[in-house]
Write a protein that holds these residues in place. Structure first.
Motif, PDB file in Angstrom:
ATOM      1  N   HIS A  11      44.257 -25.147 -34.984  1.00 29.33           N
ATOM      2  CA  HIS A  11      43.521 -26.209 -33.465  1.00 29.33           C
ATOM      3  C   HIS A  11      43.572 -27.481 -33.715  1.00 29.33           C
ATOM      4  CE1 HIS A  11      40.450 -22.959 -34.550  1.00 29.33           C
ATOM      5  NE2 HIS A  11      40.720 -23.010 -36.331  1.00 29.33           N
ATOM      6  N   ALA A  12      45.299 -27.953 -33.478  1.00 30.95           N
ATOM      7  CA  ALA A  12      46.011 -28.906 -32.665  1.00 30.95           C
ATOM      8  C   ALA A  12      45.316 -29.224 -31.754  1.00 30.95           C
ATOM      9  CB  ALA A  12      46.617 -29.343 -33.259  1.00 30.95           C
ATOM     10  N   ARG A  13      45.188 -30.096 -31.144  1.00 31.54           N
ATOM     11  CA  ARG A  13      44.562 -31.115 -30.151  1.00 31.54           C
ATOM     12  C   ARG A  13      45.907 -30.959 -28.835  1.00 31.54           C
ATOM     13  NH1 ARG A  13      44.103 -35.673 -26.684  1.00 31.54           N
ATOM     14  NH2 ARG A  13      43.199 -34.945 -25.042  1.00 31.54           N
ATOM     15  N   ARG A  14      45.926 -31.016 -28.476  1.00 33.15           N
ATOM     16  CA  ARG A  14      46.906 -30.509 -27.105  1.00 33.15           C
ATOM     17  C   ARG A  14      46.812 -32.035 -26.102  1.00 33.15           C
ATOM     18  NH1 ARG A  14      48.464 -25.552 -29.534  1.00 33.15           N
ATOM     19  NH2 ARG A  14      50.087 -25.975 -30.442  1.00 33.15           N
ATOM     20  N   LEU A  15      47.834 -33.173 -26.193  1.00 32.37           N
ATOM     21  CA  LEU A  15      47.715 -34.403 -25.235  1.00 32.37           C
ATOM     22  C   LEU A  15      46.972 -32.914 -23.593  1.00 32.37           C
ATOM     23  CD1 LEU A  15      50.008 -36.964 -25.809  1.00 32.37           C
ATOM     24  CD2 LEU A  15      47.165 -36.516 -25.396  1.00 32.37           C
ATOM     25  N   PRO A  16      46.400 -33.120 -22.849  1.00 33.02           N
ATOM     26  CA  PRO A  16      46.129 -32.935 -21.479  1.00 33.02           C
ATOM     27  C   PRO A  16      47.846 -32.652 -20.684  1.00 33.02           C
ATOM     28  CG  PRO A  16      44.147 -33.789 -21.776  1.00 33.02           C
ATOM     29  CD  PRO A  16      44.918 -34.213 -22.556  1.00 33.02           C
ATOM     30  N   GLY A  17      47.705 -31.485 -19.936  1.00 34.20           N
ATOM     31  CA  GLY A  17      49.398 -31.362 -19.551  1.00 34.20           C
ATOM     32  C   GLY A  17      50.494 -31.143 -20.563  1.00 34.20           C
ATOM     33  N   THR A  18      50.512 -31.274 -21.556  1.00 31.11           N
ATOM     34  CA  THR A  18      51.178 -30.470 -22.586  1.00 31.11           C
ATOM     35  C   THR A  18      51.620 -28.815 -22.926  1.00 31.11           C
ATOM     36  OG1 THR A  18      50.463 -32.670 -24.333  1.00 31.11           O
ATOM     37  CG2 THR A  18      51.887 -30.282 -25.277  1.00 31.11           C
ATOM     38  N   PRO A  19      52.858 -28.891 -22.344  1.00 29.74           N
ATOM     39  CA  PRO A  19      53.118 -27.549 -22.427  1.00 29.74           C
ATOM     40  C   PRO A  19      52.380 -26.351 -23.778  1.00 29.74           C
ATOM     41  CG  PRO A  19      54.739 -28.284 -21.577  1.00 29.74           C
ATOM     42  CD  PRO A  19      53.737 -29.161 -22.662  1.00 29.74           C
ATOM     43  N   CYS A  20      51.411 -25.857 -23.946  1.00 32.34           N
ATOM     44  CA  CYS A  20      51.007 -24.953 -24.935  1.00 32.34           C
ATOM     45  C   CYS A  20      51.407 -23.629 -25.603  1.00 32.34           C
ATOM     46  CB  CYS A  20      49.416 -25.787 -25.500  1.00 32.34           C
ATOM     47  SG  CYS A  20      48.535 -24.854 -24.153  1.00 32.34           S
ATOM     48  N   TRP A  21      51.182 -23.045 -24.147  1.00 33.18           N
ATOM     49  CA  TRP A  21      51.246 -21.261 -24.319  1.00 33.18           C
ATOM     50  C   TRP A  21      52.127 -20.948 -23.374  1.00 33.18           C
ATOM     51  CZ3 TRP A  21      50.318 -18.038 -27.769  1.00 33.18           C
ATOM     52  CH2 TRP A  21      50.454 -16.627 -27.700  1.00 33.18           C
ATOM     53  N   VAL A  22      52.890 -19.730 -23.718  1.00 34.09           N
ATOM     54  CA  VAL A  22      53.460 -19.104 -22.680  1.00 34.09           C
ATOM     55  C   VAL A  22      53.254 -17.412 -22.823  1.00 34.09           C
ATOM     56  CG1 VAL A  22      55.735 -18.726 -23.757  1.00 34.09           C
ATOM     57  CG2 VAL A  22      55.598 -18.517 -21.602  1.00 34.09           C
ATOM     58  N   SER A  23      52.757 -17.034 -21.858  1.00 28.33           N
ATOM     59  CA  SER A  23      52.801 -15.389 -21.400  1.00 28.33           C
ATOM     60  C   SER A  23      53.136 -14.950 -20.118  1.00 28.33           C
ATOM     61  CB  SER A  23      51.216 -15.802 -20.481  1.00 28.33           C
ATOM     62  OG  SER A  23      50.329 -13.707 -20.933  1.00 28.33           O
ATOM     63  N   LEU A  24      53.589 -13.643 -20.106  1.00 28.27           N
ATOM     64  CA  LEU A  24      54.102 -12.531 -19.670  1.00 28.27           C
ATOM     65  C   LEU A  24      53.734 -11.507 -19.123  1.00 28.27           C
ATOM     66  CD1 LEU A  24      56.620 -11.755 -18.441  1.00 28.27           C
ATOM     67  CD2 LEU A  24      57.247  -9.814 -20.483  1.00 28.27           C
ATOM     68  N   MET A  25      52.816 -11.154 -17.752  1.00 27.99           N
ATOM     69  CA  MET A  25      52.356  -9.917 -17.028  1.00 27.99           C
ATOM     70  C   MET A  25      53.377  -9.566 -16.676  1.00 27.99           C
ATOM     71  SD  MET A  25      49.432 -11.517 -17.483  1.00 27.99           S
ATOM     72  CE  MET A  25      48.413 -10.353 -16.881  1.00 27.99           C
ATOM     73  N   THR A  26      53.579  -8.069 -17.276  1.00 28.78           N
ATOM     74  CA  THR A  26      54.143  -7.092 -17.096  1.00 28.78           C
ATOM     75  C   THR A  26      53.324  -5.740 -16.924  1.00 28.78           C
ATOM     76  OG1 THR A  26      56.318  -5.567 -17.982  1.00 28.78           O
ATOM     77  CG2 THR A  26      54.470  -6.447 -19.535  1.00 28.78           C
ATOM     78  N   HIS A  27      53.936  -4.622 -16.554  1.00 29.44           N
ATOM     79  CA  HIS A  27      54.032  -2.959 -15.920  1.00 29.44           C
ATOM     80  C   HIS A  27      53.587  -2.587 -17.296  1.00 29.44           C
ATOM     81  CE1 HIS A  27      53.529  -4.387 -11.648  1.00 29.44           C
ATOM     82  NE2 HIS A  27      54.595  -4.130 -11.584  1.00 29.44           N
ATOM     83  N   GLY A  28      54.848  -2.457 -18.315  1.00 31.30           N
ATOM     84  CA  GLY A  28      54.701  -1.192 -19.642  1.00 31.30           C
ATOM     85  C   GLY A  28      54.773  -2.346 -20.552  1.00 31.30           C
TER      86      GLY A  28
END
Length: 263
Positions: A11-28
């Motif tokens: 639950h650590a707070r990230r400073l606004p603007g910090t890259p905090c997650w990455v997500s892939l949208m795909t078909h299969g």
């Protein structure tokens, strides 16, 4: 590039603007899980389903990324998308609009995990905004199989830097080793991402876009695996300021980079 480290807790707070997650949208979704499971050693478990089927990727039991099936009726690319932290997604979304960006999805709640939106900057590059609740974001970075860095490839940096600085209050500084039109985005004096202006040097058929780097233990082995698993090597291995890196694509064409830390 960011140092290898773990955030200070789930639950650590990230400073606004910090890259905090990455997500892939795909078909299969199942085929994509098989590719990245073999390549990075990820395991998967269900995540919020607000936009359709979605799973979280785990590395040694810790969440590192998300993969979802592209929702019908949404004009979103098959691509990796970084999410930037926000204390108030709705307010950040309003600022995006005021500064010339566009909202593609949300803001909306992702179950108990948090609140999110998907936006694009004035040049068209897509990024996410994440306000964490039960889920703060990536639980570990800087180890093989985890995201380690994000870069924006765009036409020129001056105007797009103004946008990101207005929305997230970044500072910036030139990246002298990377060419004539590269800027580092800083929070509290620490680089968190880079902008690269490449003029008309963007890939054919691809406009400005964010690119995520994943760390690997052995770059040559990883590139062989990418090809064996049905992906492609788009830019061969080269030595850079952050280590030996290459750009690849998964079987559906989602581009990302892999980097071997020189340490």
């Amino acid at each position: 590039m960011t140092e290898a480290r773990e955030p200070a807790g789930p639950h650590a707070r990230r400073l606004p603007g910090t890259p905090c997650w990455v997500s892939l949208m795909t078909h299969g979704l199942e085929a994509t899980e098989a590719f990245y499971g073999e390549l990075f050693g990820w395991e998967f478990r269900p995540g919020p389903q607000q936009l359709g089927p979605y799973v979280r990727a785990l590395l040694d039991g810790r969440e590192v990324a998300g993969v979802g099936r592209l929702p019908t009726g949404r004009r979103l690319p098959v691509a990796w998308t970084p999410y930037l932290a926000s204390d108030d997604v709705d307010r950040t979304a309003d600022t995006v609009r005021l500064c010339g960006g566009t909202l593609a999805v949300g803001p909306l709640d992702a179950a108990e995990a948090g609140r999110m939106a998907i936006a694009s900057d004035p040049s068209g590059a897509v990024f996410g905004i994440w306000q964490g609740a039960a889920h703060a974001g990536t639980a570990v970075i800087g180890v093989p199989g985890a995201p380690v860095w994000n870069e924006l490839l765009t036409f020129e940096t001056e105007s797009v830097a103004k946008f990101y600085k207005s929305v997230f209050r970044y500072q910036d500084e030139p990246v002298l080793s990377a060419g004539t039109d590269s800027l580092a985005l800083l929070l509290d004096g620490r680089p968190v991402a880079e902008l690269h202006g490449v003029g008309q040097g963007l890939p054919p058929g691809r406009g400005p876009h964010w690119r995520t780097y994943f760390e690997v233990a052995d770059l040559d082995v990883t590139l062989r695996q990418v090809a064996e698993l049905g992906g492609r090597v788009l830019a061969p291995a080269h030595d850079g300021p952050h280590g030996r890196a290459a750009t690849v694509a998964d079987p559906e064409g989602a581009e990302f980079s892999v980097v071997q830390d020189p340490r």
